[in-house]
Design a protein around this motif. Structure first.
Motif, PDB file in Angstrom:
ATOM      1  N   UNK A  26       8.829  -3.653 -12.001  1.00 32.04           N
ATOM      2  CA  UNK A  26      10.236  -3.614 -13.605  1.00 32.04           C
ATOM      3  C   UNK A  26      11.167  -2.728 -12.646  1.00 32.04           C
ATOM      4  N   UNK A  27      11.192  -1.422 -12.411  1.00 38.83           N
ATOM      5  CA  UNK A  27      11.869  -0.177 -11.981  1.00 38.83           C
ATOM      6  C   UNK A  27      12.570  -0.923 -10.997  1.00 38.83           C
ATOM      7  N   UNK A  28      11.603  -1.739  -9.852  1.00 41.09           N
ATOM      8  CA  UNK A  28      12.861  -2.623  -8.583  1.00 41.09           C
ATOM      9  C   UNK A  28      12.796  -3.059  -8.966  1.00 41.09           C
ATOM     10  N   UNK A  43       5.992  -7.689  -2.317  1.00 45.69           N
ATOM     11  CA  UNK A  43       6.080  -6.957  -2.941  1.00 45.69           C
ATOM     12  C   UNK A  43       6.828  -4.944  -3.261  1.00 45.69           C
ATOM     13  N   UNK A  44       7.402  -5.029  -4.369  1.00 49.33           N
ATOM     14  CA  UNK A  44       8.088  -4.461  -3.827  1.00 49.33           C
ATOM     15  C   UNK A  44       8.093  -3.288  -5.053  1.00 49.33           C
ATOM     16  N   UNK A  45       8.448  -2.030  -4.813  1.00 51.07           N
ATOM     17  CA  UNK A  45       8.306  -0.732  -5.401  1.00 51.07           C
ATOM     18  C   UNK A  45       9.504  -0.064  -5.467  1.00 51.07           C
ATOM     19  N   UNK A  46      10.031   0.988  -5.260  1.00 53.43           N
ATOM     20  CA  UNK A  46      10.705   1.813  -6.165  1.00 53.43           C
ATOM     21  C   UNK A  46      11.139   2.029  -4.393  1.00 53.43           C
ATOM     22  N   UNK A  47      10.701   2.969  -3.431  1.00 51.24           N
ATOM     23  CA  UNK A  47      11.347   3.552  -2.696  1.00 51.24           C
ATOM     24  C   UNK A  47      11.300   1.662  -1.635  1.00 51.24           C
ATOM     25  N   UNK A  48      10.675   0.422  -1.903  1.00 51.13           N
ATOM     26  CA  UNK A  48      11.001  -0.823  -0.617  1.00 51.13           C
ATOM     27  C   UNK A  48      12.854  -0.688  -1.106  1.00 51.13           C
TER      28      UNK A  48
END
Length: 182
Positions: free
Chosen positions: A113-115, A64-69
Motif C-alpha cells: 500500500x505504501x509502495x 510484487x512491489x514493496x517500498x525499496x522496490x
C-alpha cells in the motif's frame, strides 16, 4: 500475502514471454532485451518477439512491489544492485528472527500500500531521491553486520512513508481538511 500487480502481467505475445528477455536483468517491470539491447516493460509488444514457454510464477516476482522496490522503480535503478540487494538480505533476516516476525507480517500487509502511494505521489521522484541516502545507509549497515541498526533505519523509513500515505489518509483531521478546502 504479497499482492501481485497483474495489470502489468504479460500475455504470450509480450516481452515477458520472449526468448530475448533476460529475466535476471531487470529494472522493476522493465526487463533487458538481448535483441534490442535495452530495457522494455515486461508487457510490451514487439514484432521480433520469439515465444518461450515461461512459468508465470517467474514473471510474478517482478510484479510484487514493496517500498525499496518502488523507490528503485521510480528512479529507474537496477534492482539487482545495492542498496536493493541489501534490503532483500534484511528482509530475510527479519523473517528468520522471531522477535521481528510481527513486523514482517505488518510490512507484508502495508508495504505494498505504501509502495502504491509512492507510485501515485506527484512528487515521487523528489521523494524517492531523498530516500536513497537512507537505503544506502541501511545497505552499509548490513554490509558491516549491523543488522539490528539496519532494521531500525529501514523501519524509520517505512514509518515515515506509512504516515504520509496510510495514516494521514485514514485520520479524521485529514478528511476534515479536504472537506474545508473544497
Amino acid at each position: 500475502m504479497s499482492r501481485v500487480h497483474y495489470e502489468y502481467m504479460p500475455c504470450e505475445k509480450n516481452c515477458g514471454y520472449c526468448m530475448y528477455a533476460n529475466m535476471s536483468d531487470s529494472k522493476g517491470i522493465k526487463i533487458y532485451c538481448r535483441e534490442h539491447r535495452g530495457y522494455y516493460p515486461i508487457n510490451d509488444k514487439c514484432s521480433k518477439q520469439r515465444y518461450v514457454n515461461r512459468d508465470s510464477r517467474d514473471i510474478e516476482k517482478f510484479l510484487k512491489w514493496h517500498v525499496s522496490t518502488m523507490i528503485g522503480l521510480v528512479l529507474n535503478r537496477n534492482l539487482d544492485e545495492k542498496p536493493f540487494t541489501s534490503i532483500r538480505i534484511l528482509k530475510e533476516y527479519a523473517r528468520n528472527n522471531p522477535e521481528l516476525s510481527n513486523f514482517v507480517v505488518l510490512y507484508d500487509n502495508y508495504g505494498e500500500l505504501i509502495a502504491t502511494g509512492l507510485f501515485f505521489d506527484l512528487d515521487k521522484e523528489k521523494l524517492a531521491n531523498s530516500l536513497m541516502p537512507i537505503l544506502n545507509k541501511v545497505s552499509y549497515l548490513i554490509d558491516n553486520g549491523k543488522m539490528e541498526e539496519a532494521f531500525q533505519e529501514y523501519y524509520k523509513l517505512v514509518m515515515l512513508l506509512y504516515k504520509r500515505y496510510i495514516y494521514t489518509l485514514n485520520s479524521d483531521s485529514y478528511m476534515e481538511r479536504k472537506v474545508k478546502t473544497k
